[in-house]
Write a protein that holds these residues in place. Structure first.
Motif, PDB file in Angstrom:
ATOM      1  N   MET A 129      31.074 -17.933 -26.097  1.00  0.00           N
ATOM      2  CA  MET A 129      32.001 -16.680 -26.390  1.00  0.00           C
ATOM      3  C   MET A 129      30.860 -15.278 -26.485  1.00  0.00           C
ATOM      4  O   MET A 129      31.660 -14.355 -26.156  1.00  0.00           O
ATOM      5  N   SER A 130      29.969 -15.465 -26.957  1.00  0.00           N
ATOM      6  CA  SER A 130      28.962 -14.265 -26.732  1.00  0.00           C
ATOM      7  C   SER A 130      28.563 -13.997 -25.191  1.00  0.00           C
ATOM      8  O   SER A 130      28.690 -12.699 -24.744  1.00  0.00           O
ATOM      9  N   LEU A 131      28.260 -14.806 -24.571  1.00  0.00           N
ATOM     10  CA  LEU A 131      28.286 -14.657 -23.090  1.00  0.00           C
ATOM     11  C   LEU A 131      29.312 -14.098 -22.432  1.00  0.00           C
ATOM     12  O   LEU A 131      29.128 -13.455 -21.637  1.00  0.00           O
ATOM     13  N   ALA A 132      30.465 -14.874 -22.702  1.00  0.00           N
ATOM     14  CA  ALA A 132      31.866 -14.440 -21.829  1.00  0.00           C
ATOM     15  C   ALA A 132      32.141 -13.072 -22.392  1.00  0.00           C
ATOM     16  O   ALA A 132      32.533 -12.184 -21.467  1.00  0.00           O
ATOM     17  N   ALA A 133      31.684 -12.483 -23.585  1.00  0.00           N
ATOM     18  CA  ALA A 133      31.909 -11.269 -24.170  1.00  0.00           C
ATOM     19  C   ALA A 133      31.391 -10.253 -23.189  1.00  0.00           C
ATOM     20  O   ALA A 133      31.760  -9.221 -23.136  1.00  0.00           O
ATOM     21  N   GLN A 134      30.148 -10.571 -22.721  1.00  0.00           N
ATOM     22  CA  GLN A 134      29.350  -9.666 -22.107  1.00  0.00           C
ATOM     23  C   GLN A 134      29.537  -9.740 -20.199  1.00  0.00           C
ATOM     24  O   GLN A 134      29.022  -8.976 -19.882  1.00  0.00           O
ATOM     25  N   THR A 135      30.140 -11.009 -20.122  1.00  0.00           N
ATOM     26  CA  THR A 135      30.326 -11.009 -18.615  1.00  0.00           C
ATOM     27  C   THR A 135      31.378  -9.852 -18.120  1.00  0.00           C
ATOM     28  O   THR A 135      31.279  -9.604 -16.938  1.00  0.00           O
ATOM     29  N   HIS A 136      32.487  -9.907 -18.536  1.00  0.00           N
ATOM     30  CA  HIS A 136      33.416  -9.068 -18.213  1.00  0.00           C
ATOM     31  C   HIS A 136      33.820  -9.588 -16.717  1.00  0.00           C
ATOM     32  O   HIS A 136      33.828  -8.649 -15.735  1.00  0.00           O
TER      33      HIS A 136
END
Length: 149
Positions: A129-136
């Motif tokens: 979730m943290s990585l996905a939130a930064q991925t855009h």
């Protein structure tokens, strides 16, 4: 760049034990996030394509499902104008290099091999979730595609 917060997550998985495990993680660790579960690929696509479209833009997708496989769902998501920007995290028992490479080539954002214990699942979902939130919507380099703890 601001970090996105998720209010609604979709899980597509036909294994009821895995769904229960995943749901428990969300209930205890992410109570502010709504989790919707589809037990097969066709149900997921109906949910994503039908009215009203859910606000969710983060999907955890199992590979081996009835009706439509995870790969078939991913292909439909990536070719849909309305859905193509959803973050898709493959969530599978597979750790096969060919499956991982195929999902990367098809445009999945990340790949997680399902863990066997609760604490590892909590850590993997938190990291995802943290990585996905930064991925855009951008796909990471292949070296960063597999999420591990």
């Amino acid at each position: 760049m601001t970090q996105k917060t998720y209010k609604h997550i979709l899980l597509a998985d036909d294994d009821s034990d895995d769904c229960e495990f995943f749901s428990e993680v969300f209930t205890k660790n992410f109570p502010e996030v709504k989790l919707s579960i589809s037990n097969d690929g066709a149900a997921l696509m109906t949910l994503l394509e039908g009215p009203p479209q859910p606000e969710a833009d983060l999907i955890f997708l199992d590979l081996n499902m009835p009706m439509l496989s995870g790969a078939e769902c991913l292909e439909k998501i990536r070719t849909s104008l309305a859905l193509k920007n959803h973050i898709v995290i493959i969530f599978s028992t597979s750790n096969s290099a060919s499956d991982i490479e195929k999902m990367y080539a098809m445009g999945a954002n990340y790949f997680i091999t399902k863990p066997v214990d609760y604490q590892h699942l909590v850590q993997l979902i938190s990291k995802a979730m943290s990585l996905a939130a930064q991925t855009h919507t951008n796909q990471p380099s292949f070296e960063n595609f597999i999420i591990t703890i």
